[in-house]
Design a protein around this motif. Structure first.
Motif, mmCIF file in Angstrom:
data_model
loop_
_atom_site.group_PDB
_atom_site.id
_atom_site.type_symbol
_atom_site.label_atom_id
_atom_site.label_comp_id
_atom_site.label_asym_id
_atom_site.label_seq_id
_atom_site.Cartn_x
_atom_site.Cartn_y
_atom_site.Cartn_z
ATOM 1 N N LEU A 1 0.826 -1.206 0.000
ATOM 2 C CA LEU A 1 0.000 0.000 0.000
ATOM 3 C C LEU A 1 0.860 1.255 0.000
ATOM 4 O O LEU A 1 0.537 2.230 -0.678
ATOM 5 C CB LEU A 1 -0.944 0.001 1.199
ATOM 6 N N GLU B 1 0.524 4.104 -2.961
ATOM 7 C CA GLU B 1 -0.176 5.270 -2.408
ATOM 8 C C GLU B 1 -0.210 6.438 -3.393
ATOM 9 O O GLU B 1 -1.245 7.077 -3.584
ATOM 10 C CB GLU B 1 0.491 5.688 -1.103
ATOM 11 N N LYS C 1 -3.479 8.419 -4.970
ATOM 12 C CA LYS C 1 -3.672 9.859 -4.799
ATOM 13 C C LYS C 1 -3.852 10.545 -6.153
ATOM 14 O O LYS C 1 -4.671 11.451 -6.297
ATOM 15 C CB LYS C 1 -2.494 10.472 -4.053
ATOM 16 N N HIS D 1 -3.919 0.312 7.475
ATOM 17 C CA HIS D 1 -4.247 0.900 6.181
ATOM 18 C C HIS D 1 -4.831 2.302 6.365
ATOM 19 O O HIS D 1 -4.610 3.170 5.537
ATOM 20 C CB HIS D 1 -5.245 0.033 5.422
ATOM 21 N N VAL E 1 -2.250 5.091 6.348
ATOM 22 C CA VAL E 1 -1.687 5.409 5.033
ATOM 23 C C VAL E 1 -2.712 6.129 4.171
ATOM 24 O O VAL E 1 -2.390 7.062 3.453
ATOM 25 C CB VAL E 1 -1.195 4.120 4.337
ATOM 26 N N VAL E 2 -3.969 5.725 4.275
ATOM 27 C CA VAL E 2 -5.018 6.303 3.435
ATOM 28 C C VAL E 2 -5.286 7.748 3.804
ATOM 29 O O VAL E 2 -5.582 8.565 2.951
ATOM 30 C CB VAL E 2 -6.313 5.452 3.532
#
Length: 86
Positions: free
Chosen positions: A45, A49, A53, A81, A84-85
């Protein structure tokens, strides 16, 4: 989810999906984002990323919608997660 136990297959599939995410065909990009959401883990992830984005602000609505839902599902799936999101 079945691929997560087979690391060698998972890496090849993720590489192929990442290639589709950066392609020019919007349908492939949206579908790759949807599928990637189901098989990604925390380590991968972080690598994907920036593609997510970029997909969020894409001019095609299907790609942006797929990226938005992918972020939502990833955040709901795991606290790791979610960091990071954000």
């Amino acid at each position: 989810k079945e691929l997560t136990s087979r690391a060698d297959s998972t890496i090849m599939v993720i590489a192929s999906l990442t290639k589709d995410m950066t392609g020019k065909v919007d349908v492939y990009r949206a579908n790759a984002i949807r599928v990637l959401t189901g098989i990604v883990d925390s380590a991968v992830l972080a690598q994907t990323e920036r593609y997510l984005k970029a997909a969020l602000v894409d001019k095609d609505g299907a790609v942006a919608s797929a990226a938005l839902l992918a972020g939502y599902h990833l955040a709901a799936a795991s606290p790791a997660h979610a960091d990071v999101v954000k």
